[in-house]
Design an enzyme around this catalytic site. Sequence first.
Site, PDB file in Angstrom:
ATOM      1  N   GLU A  81      -2.355  -3.183   4.189  1.00  0.00           N
ATOM      2  CA  GLU A  81      -3.232  -2.556   3.398  1.00  0.00           C
ATOM      3  C   GLU A  81      -4.711  -2.637   3.874  1.00  0.00           C
ATOM      4  O   GLU A  81      -5.546  -1.592   4.036  1.00  0.00           O
ATOM      5  CB  GLU A  81      -2.877  -2.338   2.131  1.00  0.00           C
ATOM      6  CG  GLU A  81      -1.431  -1.704   1.711  1.00  0.00           C
ATOM      7  CD  GLU A  81      -1.148  -1.686   0.225  1.00  0.00           C
ATOM      8  OE1 GLU A  81      -1.031  -2.753  -0.391  1.00  0.00           O
ATOM      9  OE2 GLU A  81      -0.907  -0.498  -0.205  1.00  0.00           O
ATOM     10  N   GLY A 120      -0.124  -6.047   0.994  1.00  0.00           N
ATOM     11  CA  GLY A 120      -1.741  -5.937   0.786  1.00  0.00           C
ATOM     12  C   GLY A 120      -2.183  -6.155   2.120  1.00  0.00           C
ATOM     13  O   GLY A 120      -3.519  -5.749   2.411  1.00  0.00           O
ATOM     14  N   ALA A 158      -0.377  -9.360  -1.365  1.00  0.00           N
ATOM     15  CA  ALA A 158      -0.826  -9.774  -2.529  1.00  0.00           C
ATOM     16  C   ALA A 158      -0.293 -11.099  -3.135  1.00  0.00           C
ATOM     17  O   ALA A 158       0.605 -11.438  -2.405  1.00  0.00           O
ATOM     18  CB  ALA A 158      -0.449  -8.845  -3.551  1.00  0.00           C
ATOM     19  N   GLU A 164       7.199  -4.024  -0.187  1.00  0.00           N
ATOM     20  CA  GLU A 164       6.943  -4.313  -1.345  1.00  0.00           C
ATOM     21  C   GLU A 164       8.193  -3.581  -2.048  1.00  0.00           C
ATOM     22  O   GLU A 164       8.412  -4.026  -3.282  1.00  0.00           O
ATOM     23  CB  GLU A 164       5.625  -3.408  -1.926  1.00  0.00           C
ATOM     24  CG  GLU A 164       4.373  -3.999  -1.628  1.00  0.00           C
ATOM     25  CD  GLU A 164       3.655  -3.699  -0.445  1.00  0.00           C
ATOM     26  OE1 GLU A 164       4.476  -3.156   0.585  1.00  0.00           O
ATOM     27  OE2 GLU A 164       2.472  -3.870  -0.167  1.00  0.00           O
TER      28      GLU A 164
HETATM   29  N1  CAA Z   1       2.383 -14.554  -2.465  1.00  0.00           N
HETATM   30  C1  CAA Z   1       2.419 -15.584  -3.221  1.00  0.00           C
HETATM   31  N2  CAA Z   1       3.247 -16.738  -2.524  1.00  0.00           N
HETATM   32  C2  CAA Z   1       3.844 -16.208  -1.261  1.00  0.00           C
HETATM   33  C3  CAA Z   1       3.838 -14.976  -0.981  1.00  0.00           C
HETATM   34  C4  CAA Z   1       3.016 -14.041  -1.632  1.00  0.00           C
HETATM   35  N3  CAA Z   1       2.918 -12.615  -1.098  1.00  0.00           N
HETATM   36  N4  CAA Z   1       4.554 -15.064   0.231  1.00  0.00           N
HETATM   37  C5  CAA Z   1       5.022 -16.083   0.424  1.00  0.00           C
HETATM   38  N5  CAA Z   1       4.439 -17.034  -0.528  1.00  0.00           N
HETATM   39  C6  CAA Z   1       4.712 -18.529  -0.652  1.00  0.00           C
HETATM   40  C7  CAA Z   1       6.211 -18.842  -0.816  1.00  0.00           C
HETATM   41  O1  CAA Z   1       6.664 -18.726  -2.153  1.00  0.00           O
HETATM   42  C8  CAA Z   1       6.417 -19.974  -0.218  1.00  0.00           C
HETATM   43  O2  CAA Z   1       5.968 -21.035  -1.256  1.00  0.00           O
HETATM   44  P1  CAA Z   1       6.388 -22.384  -1.318  1.00  0.00           P
HETATM   45  O3  CAA Z   1       6.157 -23.184  -0.005  1.00  0.00           O
HETATM   46  O4  CAA Z   1       5.579 -23.059  -2.342  1.00  0.00           O
HETATM   47  O5  CAA Z   1       7.908 -22.261  -1.431  1.00  0.00           O
HETATM   48  C9  CAA Z   1       5.392 -20.334   1.023  1.00  0.00           C
HETATM   49  O6  CAA Z   1       4.499 -18.991   0.482  1.00  0.00           O
HETATM   50  C10 CAA Z   1       5.838 -19.835   2.328  1.00  0.00           C
HETATM   51  O7  CAA Z   1       6.797 -18.917   2.327  1.00  0.00           O
HETATM   52  P2  CAA Z   1       8.158 -18.571   2.990  1.00  0.00           P
HETATM   53  O8  CAA Z   1       8.752 -19.871   2.869  1.00  0.00           O
HETATM   54  O9  CAA Z   1       8.658 -17.296   2.985  1.00  0.00           O
HETATM   55  O10 CAA Z   1       7.344 -18.910   4.698  1.00  0.00           O
HETATM   56  P3  CAA Z   1       7.938 -18.121   5.971  1.00  0.00           P
HETATM   57  O11 CAA Z   1       7.198 -18.383   7.100  1.00  0.00           O
HETATM   58  O12 CAA Z   1       9.621 -18.192   5.859  1.00  0.00           O
HETATM   59  O13 CAA Z   1       7.947 -16.657   5.648  1.00  0.00           O
HETATM   60  C11 CAA Z   1       6.553 -14.519   4.947  1.00  0.00           C
HETATM   61  C12 CAA Z   1       6.504 -16.097   5.627  1.00  0.00           C
HETATM   62  C13 CAA Z   1       7.315 -13.667   6.120  1.00  0.00           C
HETATM   63  C14 CAA Z   1       5.217 -13.994   4.872  1.00  0.00           C
HETATM   64  C15 CAA Z   1       7.490 -14.622   3.801  1.00  0.00           C
HETATM   65  O14 CAA Z   1       6.854 -15.534   2.821  1.00  0.00           O
HETATM   66  C16 CAA Z   1       7.439 -13.120   3.014  1.00  0.00           C
HETATM   67  O15 CAA Z   1       8.033 -12.293   3.325  1.00  0.00           O
HETATM   68  N6  CAA Z   1       6.448 -13.139   1.809  1.00  0.00           N
HETATM   69  C17 CAA Z   1       6.370 -11.858   1.099  1.00  0.00           C
HETATM   70  C18 CAA Z   1       5.774 -10.975   1.622  1.00  0.00           C
HETATM   71  C19 CAA Z   1       5.551  -9.661   0.886  1.00  0.00           C
HETATM   72  O16 CAA Z   1       6.432  -9.371   0.241  1.00  0.00           O
HETATM   73  N7  CAA Z   1       4.259  -9.351   0.802  1.00  0.00           N
HETATM   74  C20 CAA Z   1       3.884  -8.097  -0.099  1.00  0.00           C
HETATM   75  C21 CAA Z   1       3.445  -8.794  -1.387  1.00  0.00           C
HETATM   76  S1  CAA Z   1       3.156  -7.484  -2.498  1.00  0.00           S
HETATM   77  C22 CAA Z   1       1.946  -6.499  -2.138  1.00  0.00           C
HETATM   78  O17 CAA Z   1       1.187  -6.677  -1.296  1.00  0.00           O
HETATM   79  C23 CAA Z   1       1.326  -5.431  -3.183  1.00  0.00           C
HETATM   80  C24 CAA Z   1       0.231  -4.690  -2.878  1.00  0.00           C
HETATM   81  O18 CAA Z   1       0.564  -3.596  -2.303  1.00  0.00           O
HETATM   82  C25 CAA Z   1      -0.913  -5.014  -3.184  1.00  0.00           C
END
Ligand code: CAA
Length: 705
Positions: free
Chosen positions: A105, A102, A63, A125
């Site tokens: 999912e 998400g 998400a 999450e």
């Molecule tokens: N939402 C918004 N922005 C996000 C994001 C997300 N889920 N995941 C990453 N970003 C953004 C980061 O803030 C970063 O932004 P900036 O460049 O402006 O700083 C950019 O994307 C790149 O992220 P990373 O620097 O972390 O890049 P990476 O290549 O090292 O890692 C990743 C990539 C493994 C996807 C890592 O970003 C990550 O772990 N992201 C979070 C994943 C996560 O927690 N997902 C679950 C979300 S909650 C959900 O999905 C709820 C649900 O059930 C509906």
Amino acid sequence: MAGVVAFERRNSVGIITVDNPPVNALGQAVRSGLDEALRQALADSAVEAIVLRCKGRTFIAGADITEFGKPPKAPMLQAVIAAYDASTKPIVAAIHGTALGGGLEVALGCNYRVAAPDAKCGLPEVKLGILPGAGGTQRLPRLVGVEKALDMIVGGDPISAKEAKSIGLVDALVEGDLLEGAIAFATSVAAKRPLPRVRDLTANIDPAKLRPGLFDDAKKDARKRSRGAVGPARCVDAVRAAVEMPFDAGLAEERRLIEEAIASVESRAMRHVFFAERKAAKIPDVSSDVPTLPVKKAAVIGAGTMGAGIAMVFANVGIPVVLVDREQSFVDKGLDIIAKNYGATMKKGRLTQAEMDTRIGRITGTTNWDDLAQVDLVIEAVFEEMGLKREIFSRLDKLCKKDAILATNTSTLDVDQIAAATSRPEQVIGLHFFSPANVMRLLEIVRGAKTSKPVVATSMKLAKDIGKVGVLVGVCQGFVGNRMLHQYYREAQFLIQEGALPSQVDRVMTGFGFAMGPCATSDLAGIDVGWRIRKAQPKPPPGERYSGAVADRLAEMGRFGQKTNAGFYRYEAGSRTPVDDAEVEKIIVQVSKELGIERRQVADEEILERCMFALINEGAKILDEKIALRASDIDTVWINGYGFPSHRGGPMFYADTVGLPRVLERVKALQEKHGKVWTPSKLLEKLAAAGRTFADFDSEQEGSS
Ligand code: CAA
């Protein structure tokens, strides 16, 4: 569709492509794009099967976290997934990079999943203080079984595509071109009916087949490991609903639980931590076009525990490193520490023999400084003595190539004075690793007055390359982390002098969520370290309190902490578990008496308040002096370097939750009672008076940079 999701048809296969850099997060535009693309695919009578795939570095990584806490915008992700789930044509999710949250999912709402062999799948999450809220807690147990689903949802760590295949999360691995492979797979299943739907599976969630007490045990375990965070236990409740309720009722329960989670301070804190860590990588006056220098070969001076740990950090990511010390016996000792550390990791099954050999092979030990001529980066990690460090830097200046970065791992000394021993202070920077260097994630990057922008940019990039969280800080005694730690320890010691015991102070702070209390941490680090430093410093003038009294007494008695099996606690031989020691209580009572302090009952609330507010007040001073760029950087330092609980968001975030006027009022009251160590920070006063928070301060700084 706002251009982030596209639909096309290749022969009989419809292809839905998400293209929303950087990580294809499921913002509103992507959700409505997915909806619209599916509609097109279903409406096109030539389409017999559908592939959902992503452009860029990853499949949907979750998400859009920036939308959390804001009014929801249709279509909701649950509705989009329900539409995919109800598709009359088979949908194949083609996963590369990371299918997270998400994203996974959505894939679970498809009929099939194929993946590139190096892809990863996970529901992280819980690390944001929430739970999968788009059916993940209901579908995953149906597909892979309850125990595995609990592992993934409560633990939050992603699994490899290979493992995903072995547990049935992924139907096939695709070697070579993922899209071609996914199209071939989709074609092969196009005519198969009935369509497999995860929601319809029942075998894995049959309560009769589950181990009795499974959920109660999982909840107990989650509580034990979460240091007071409630998120992990909430995840268990959601999975339990998959077993105890029909699918749609389970989804509703999942929704109820995630809404509760999103509204919690705990989740706000953990989301803050996620973004704080990423913000820390951005330096306002060092834009992304500042060139970085290649670091292909590194050297570490000083083969002690710290130097050895730093060498491992480089070897772990494939950078050859030379470990230098004065005498061969010191070098050998360092190499021995490295071999032992790797050996222990291998025994735990986290490293193969071959990988261990490769890593060890990247480290060479030497006493010959001429080997430093070709390295791109040198990190000095000898003991904390300015004269010695300056001598080393002057020698490095003569030996190292012109554009080599000369870094010091000092934790207390003035980086500018060290830099002044060279003819190239612009190439000098502090790289402050935390012990054990190969484990702790924090790297304080200390920018000297003359450090050049490319050296700062290279160091920030290097931090990421070696798997650390780099935080840029300025020069001052102790930088950000240790300067604040000093205040925290001071207060813990004053509380002990006034009537608390080490076990009470530690219990309160671990109860708050710290990995360890201050006294147990001192025992781990060695009480003798601070004692030696204090001995070299002048004692505070008469009338001013001295916080080192108890620790000095313990050290004088040879109670150095874990290494002597006695410190603030005692330790059974070979054990690291602190045990209360009546002897220590006697010593403390005696020291209080000598100091003329009448011991009293100290309430737990007072301990928490004084330890935390000492941290916050110093953090505010650090911010005011621009030693840290942002309050969120200070939080990042404390969470990654000092075991501060992430579900509390860091000391500055915590201060905002308490309310700055309240913090200030208590700091002033403590100043009245305990004197000038509690002088309130000017910034704290300013923010509290204006009704602003540290988060407001950060936003305003960002706006003005
Ligand atoms: N939402 C918004 N922005 C996000 C994001 C997300 N889920 N995941 C990453 N970003 C953004 C980061 O803030 C970063 O932004 P900036 O460049 O402006 O700083 C950019 O994307 C790149 O992220 P990373 O620097 O972390 O890049 P990476 O290549 O090292 O890692 C990743 C990539 C493994 C996807 C890592 O970003 C990550 O772990 N992201 C979070 C994943 C996560 O927690 N997902 C679950 C979300 S909650 C959900 O999905 C709820 C649900 O059930 C509906």
